[in-house]
Design an enzyme around this catalytic site. Sequence first.
Site, PDB file in Angstrom:
ATOM      1  CG  ASP A   1      -2.107   0.651   0.842  1.00 43.91           C
ATOM      2  OD1 ASP A   1      -2.214   1.485  -0.318  1.00 43.91           O
ATOM      3  OD2 ASP A   1      -3.116   1.113   2.054  1.00 43.91           O
TER       4      ASP A   1
ATOM      5  CG  HIS B   1       0.070   1.377  -9.126  1.00 41.96           C
ATOM      6  ND1 HIS B   1      -0.332   0.930  -7.821  1.00 41.96           N
ATOM      7  CD2 HIS B   1      -1.280   2.116  -9.853  1.00 41.96           C
ATOM      8  CE1 HIS B   1      -1.329   1.411  -7.336  1.00 41.96           C
ATOM      9  NE2 HIS B   1      -1.576   2.200  -8.663  1.00 41.96           N
TER      10      HIS B   1
ATOM     11  CG  LEU C   1       9.701 -16.409  -2.141  1.00 38.03           C
ATOM     12  CD1 LEU C   1       9.537 -16.524  -0.625  1.00 38.03           C
ATOM     13  CD2 LEU C   1      10.405 -15.147  -2.686  1.00 38.03           C
TER      14      LEU C   1
HETATM   15  C1  FPP Z   1      -2.395   0.066  -3.196  1.00 36.89           C
HETATM   16  O1  FPP Z   1      -1.676   1.241  -3.538  1.00 36.89           O
HETATM   17  C2  FPP Z   1      -1.697  -1.005  -4.712  1.00 36.89           C
HETATM   18  C3  FPP Z   1      -2.143  -1.262  -4.872  1.00 36.89           C
HETATM   19  C4  FPP Z   1      -3.476  -1.242  -5.279  1.00 36.89           C
HETATM   20  C5  FPP Z   1      -1.608  -1.701  -6.415  1.00 36.89           C
HETATM   21  C6  FPP Z   1      -0.582  -3.216  -5.910  1.00 36.89           C
HETATM   22  C7  FPP Z   1      -0.062  -3.214  -7.576  1.00 36.89           C
HETATM   23  C8  FPP Z   1       1.571  -3.370  -7.898  1.00 36.89           C
HETATM   24  C9  FPP Z   1       2.972  -2.878  -6.920  1.00 36.89           C
HETATM   25  C10 FPP Z   1       2.458  -3.667  -9.198  1.00 36.89           C
HETATM   26  C11 FPP Z   1       2.196  -5.264  -9.023  1.00 36.89           C
HETATM   27  C12 FPP Z   1       2.852  -5.898  -9.982  1.00 36.89           C
HETATM   28  C13 FPP Z   1       3.546  -7.102  -9.379  1.00 36.89           C
HETATM   29  C14 FPP Z   1       4.570  -7.204 -10.457  1.00 36.89           C
HETATM   30  C15 FPP Z   1       3.040  -8.263  -8.458  1.00 36.89           C
HETATM   31  P1  FPP Z   1      -2.722   2.268  -3.242  1.00 36.89           P
HETATM   32  O2  FPP Z   1      -2.156   2.934  -5.020  1.00 36.89           O
HETATM   33  O3  FPP Z   1      -4.309   2.023  -2.559  1.00 36.89           O
HETATM   34  O4  FPP Z   1      -1.654   3.964  -2.745  1.00 36.89           O
HETATM   35  P2  FPP Z   1      -2.655   4.705  -2.035  1.00 36.89           P
HETATM   36  O5  FPP Z   1      -3.413   4.769  -1.019  1.00 36.89           O
HETATM   37  O6  FPP Z   1      -1.651   6.057  -1.810  1.00 36.89           O
HETATM   38  O7  FPP Z   1      -2.720   5.712  -3.559  1.00 36.89           O
END
Ligand code: FPP
Length: 237
Positions: free
Chosen positions: A22, A39, A132
């Site tokens: 997050d 992201h 892993l």
């Molecule tokens: C939450 O942060 C994050 C997500 C909803 C997406 C997570 C996805 C990735 C890190 C990429 C995935 C890729 C792979 C290769 C596994 P947020 O967008 O809610 O952050 P915020 O709360 O600051 O808005």
Amino acid sequence: MFRKKREVIERRLPTHIAIIMDGNGRWAKKRGLPRSAGHAAGASTFKTIARYCNRIGIRYLTVYAFSTENWKRPEAEVQGIMNLLRDYLKDADQFKNENIRLQFIGDFEPLDEDIRQLMAEDMETSKNATGLTVNIALNYGGRDEIVHAVRRIAQEGLRPEEITEQAVAERLYTAGMPDPDLIIRPSGEYRLSNYLIWQSAYAEYWFSNVLWPDFSPKHLEQAIDAYNGRDRRFGGV
Ligand code: FPP
């Protein structure tokens, strides 16, 4: 030197670590960048942390990449996350070279066909890896998972006395995996957000204000140290 070595050996490692990645959006906003850049940075952190977990001997790492609720985000953001996944899945050699086994949990039905194809190929390529297990939660929701398991129980016609905790657990997406020992949520939020709600019944939690793209092996070590300081009694004394 000797003392330090002993401390390392005596440390208890969690078998299964689960992470809510997050804070990507806030990380990007702080830098005046689009959310997609957050992201992308988050995907890079994920790779670093997976490699590190593999190196220190963690057996399972489950990451929340996309929830059943994330479809509510703007289309461009959803596509951005899906493209990051594509990029990661296309590089199948990384799993072979690193002895990492790749698995997924969630309802894959709504995902694009090419992504599902890549997922199947990577699972096949990496199935005999002994390091892993990286487990990616994709279109995953804990309540959705339990509903799915209950539906299967109904379809299979189990008798009431056959519906045990084990019967439910065996029908979850995580069937065959140990429950998470340690759940990590960065970015200063203190909730589970529908993540592994059945499996986390006895997990230890570690929260931090660091935003996921800034999360490093140092933070993972802090979480493992905190885990080592916890007294897990599983309801006993
Ligand atoms: C939450 O942060 C994050 C997500 C909803 C997406 C997570 C996805 C990735 C890190 C990429 C995935 C890729 C792979 C290769 C596994 P947020 O967008 O809610 O952050 P915020 O709360 O600051 O808005």
